[in-house]
Design a protein around this motif. Structure first.
Motif, PDB file in Angstrom:
ATOM      1  N   PRO A   2       8.226   7.475  -2.575  1.00  0.00           N
ATOM      2  CA  PRO A   2       7.931   6.154  -2.007  1.00  0.00           C
ATOM      3  C   PRO A   2       7.293   5.240  -3.056  1.00  0.00           C
ATOM      4  N   LYS A   3       7.407   3.965  -2.794  1.00  0.00           N
ATOM      5  CA  LYS A   3       6.764   2.999  -3.685  1.00  0.00           C
ATOM      6  C   LYS A   3       5.253   3.085  -3.521  1.00  0.00           C
ATOM      7  N   ARG A   4       4.543   2.794  -4.610  1.00  0.00           N
ATOM      8  CA  ARG A   4       3.079   2.793  -4.560  1.00  0.00           C
ATOM      9  C   ARG A   4       2.606   1.351  -4.477  1.00  0.00           C
ATOM     10  N   LYS A   5       1.540   1.146  -3.729  1.00  0.00           N
ATOM     11  CA  LYS A   5       1.024  -0.196  -3.508  1.00  0.00           C
ATOM     12  C   LYS A   5       0.048  -0.592  -4.616  1.00  0.00           C
ATOM     13  N   THR A   6       0.127  -1.861  -5.024  1.00  0.00           N
ATOM     14  CA  THR A   6      -0.840  -2.458  -5.923  1.00  0.00           C
ATOM     15  C   THR A   6      -1.851  -3.219  -5.074  1.00  0.00           C
ATOM     16  N   TYR A  64       1.746   0.026 -11.462  1.00  0.00           N
ATOM     17  CA  TYR A  64       2.924  -0.382 -12.237  1.00  0.00           C
ATOM     18  C   TYR A  64       2.588  -1.249 -13.433  1.00  0.00           C
TER      19      TYR A  64
END
Length: 66
Positions: A2-6, A64
């Motif tokens: 899954p994408k990671r949140k900033t 990121y």
């Protein structure tokens, strides 16, 4: 994966330099400048580079930007 949140607060406040350090704007220059000393306002100009200890706190919030 899954994408990671900033963290939104981090992406608004910090930028990453080419060497991987984090730069930021020093706090305390939004309002109430009459009570600040001239030395304080002079030293708070421009951007500053974050210390290594503080970078370890902020970098996981910006996955990121490495």
């Amino acid at each position: 994966m899954p994408k990671r949140k900033t963290k939104s607060s981090c992406k608004e406040r910090f930028k990453v330099t080419a060497s991987g350090r984090i730069k930021f704007q020093p706090a305390g220059k939004r309002h109430g400048m009459i009570k600040r000393t001239n030395k304080f306002t002079r030293n708070a100009r421009g951007t500053d580079v974050m210390s290594k200890a503080d970078e370890q706190i902020v970098k996981p919030m910006m996955p990121y930007q490495r």
